[in-house]
Design a protein around this motif. Structure first.
Motif, PDB file in Angstrom:
ATOM      1  N   SER A  41      34.694  33.284  57.009  1.00 41.17           N
ATOM      2  CA  SER A  41      34.742  34.921  57.279  1.00 41.17           C
ATOM      3  C   SER A  41      35.543  35.619  55.993  1.00 41.17           C
ATOM      4  O   SER A  41      34.951  36.722  55.779  1.00 41.17           O
ATOM      5  CB  SER A  41      35.403  34.922  58.583  1.00 41.17           C
ATOM      6  N   ASP A  42      36.700  35.166  55.679  1.00 39.01           N
ATOM      7  CA  ASP A  42      37.410  35.777  54.772  1.00 39.01           C
ATOM      8  C   ASP A  42      36.737  35.746  53.415  1.00 39.01           C
ATOM      9  O   ASP A  42      36.807  36.810  52.726  1.00 39.01           O
ATOM     10  CB  ASP A  42      38.886  35.332  54.860  1.00 39.01           C
ATOM     11  N   TYR A  43      36.263  34.605  53.129  1.00 37.02           N
ATOM     12  CA  TYR A  43      35.553  34.408  51.961  1.00 37.02           C
ATOM     13  C   TYR A  43      34.190  35.439  51.604  1.00 37.02           C
ATOM     14  O   TYR A  43      34.095  36.084  50.778  1.00 37.02           O
ATOM     15  CB  TYR A  43      34.804  33.101  51.718  1.00 37.02           C
ATOM     16  N   LEU A  44      33.443  35.693  52.824  1.00 39.07           N
ATOM     17  CA  LEU A  44      32.463  36.702  52.726  1.00 39.07           C
ATOM     18  C   LEU A  44      32.971  37.858  52.678  1.00 39.07           C
ATOM     19  O   LEU A  44      32.312  38.653  51.911  1.00 39.07           O
ATOM     20  CB  LEU A  44      31.380  36.161  53.769  1.00 39.07           C
ATOM     21  N   GLN A  45      33.986  38.385  53.298  1.00 37.46           N
ATOM     22  CA  GLN A  45      34.202  39.610  53.524  1.00 37.46           C
ATOM     23  C   GLN A  45      35.076  40.136  52.203  1.00 37.46           C
ATOM     24  O   GLN A  45      34.695  41.355  51.836  1.00 37.46           O
ATOM     25  CB  GLN A  45      35.356  39.725  54.691  1.00 37.46           C
ATOM     26  N   GLU A  46      35.904  39.367  51.617  1.00 38.19           N
ATOM     27  CA  GLU A  46      36.786  39.814  50.558  1.00 38.19           C
ATOM     28  C   GLU A  46      36.165  39.400  49.143  1.00 38.19           C
ATOM     29  O   GLU A  46      36.274  39.997  48.236  1.00 38.19           O
ATOM     30  CB  GLU A  46      37.886  38.826  50.714  1.00 38.19           C
ATOM     31  N   ARG A  47      34.989  38.382  49.266  1.00 40.79           N
ATOM     32  CA  ARG A  47      34.740  38.089  47.869  1.00 40.79           C
ATOM     33  C   ARG A  47      33.120  38.093  47.692  1.00 40.79           C
ATOM     34  O   ARG A  47      32.703  38.420  46.447  1.00 40.79           O
ATOM     35  CB  ARG A  47      35.030  36.482  47.560  1.00 40.79           C
ATOM     36  N   VAL A  48      32.454  38.054  48.668  1.00 41.77           N
ATOM     37  CA  VAL A  48      30.924  38.237  48.621  1.00 41.77           C
ATOM     38  C   VAL A  48      30.606  39.727  49.044  1.00 41.77           C
ATOM     39  O   VAL A  48      29.779  40.370  48.012  1.00 41.77           O
ATOM     40  CB  VAL A  48      30.208  37.278  49.438  1.00 41.77           C
TER      41      VAL A  48
END
Length: 121
Positions: free
Chosen positions: A73-80
Motif C-alpha cells: 500500500s505504501d509503495y503504491l501510494q508513495e512511489r507509483v
C-alpha cells in the motif's frame, strides 16, 4: 456472495478500491457498479485502462524495489501513484440498496438452478 463472506463473516474492512483494467477504461459506470456492490468508494486513475500484465509488473517491481518494512500500500501510494490524480466515486445509497436486493434475489434463484440441473440428470 463472496463479498458477504469477506465483509460479514470474516470481518474484512475495505476503505477504498483503486480500479484498474478494462472494466474501468471508461470512468463512471464501472466505478458506480463496484461502489454499490462493495459499498466502498472506488477511484479510477488515468492508467485505469491498463490491466493484468501492468498490474503483475507493479507487483514484480514492488518485490524487487521495496524498502525494508515498506508495505505494498505504501509503495503504491508513495512511489507509483504519488503524482497521479484520480476520480473517486462514492457509493450511492440507492445503488447499494438496489444491488443488495439483486443479490438476495439471485441467491434465492440458485435453488431453481439446482432443481433444474437435478431434473436434467
Amino acid at each position: 456472495m463472496g463479498l458477504d463472506i469477506l465483509f460479514k463473516e470474516e470481518g474484512v474492512e475495505v476503505e477504498e478500491i483503486l480500479g484498474h483494467g478494462g472494466f474501468f477504461k471508461t470512468k463512471g459506470p464501472g466505478q458506480r457498479i463496484l461502489a454499490a456492490a462493495m459499498n466502498v468508494p472506488v477511484t479510477v486513475m488515468e492508467t485505469a485502462g491498463e490491466g493484468g500484465a501492468w498490474g503483475i509488473a507493479l507487483l514484480a517491481a514492488y518485490r524487487k524495489n521495496r524498502r525494508e518494512g515498506e508495505s505494498l500500500s505504501d509503495y503504491l501510494q508513495e512511489r507509483v501513484f504519488a503524482k497521479e490524480t484520480g476520480l473517486k466515486a462514492e457509493p450511492d445509497p440507492a445503488d447499494v440498496a438496489g444491488f443488495d436486493a439483486f443479490i438476495e434475489r439471485y441467491k434465492a434463484g440458485l435453488a431453481i438452478e439446482r432443481a433444474a440441473v437435478e431434473r436434467l440428470l
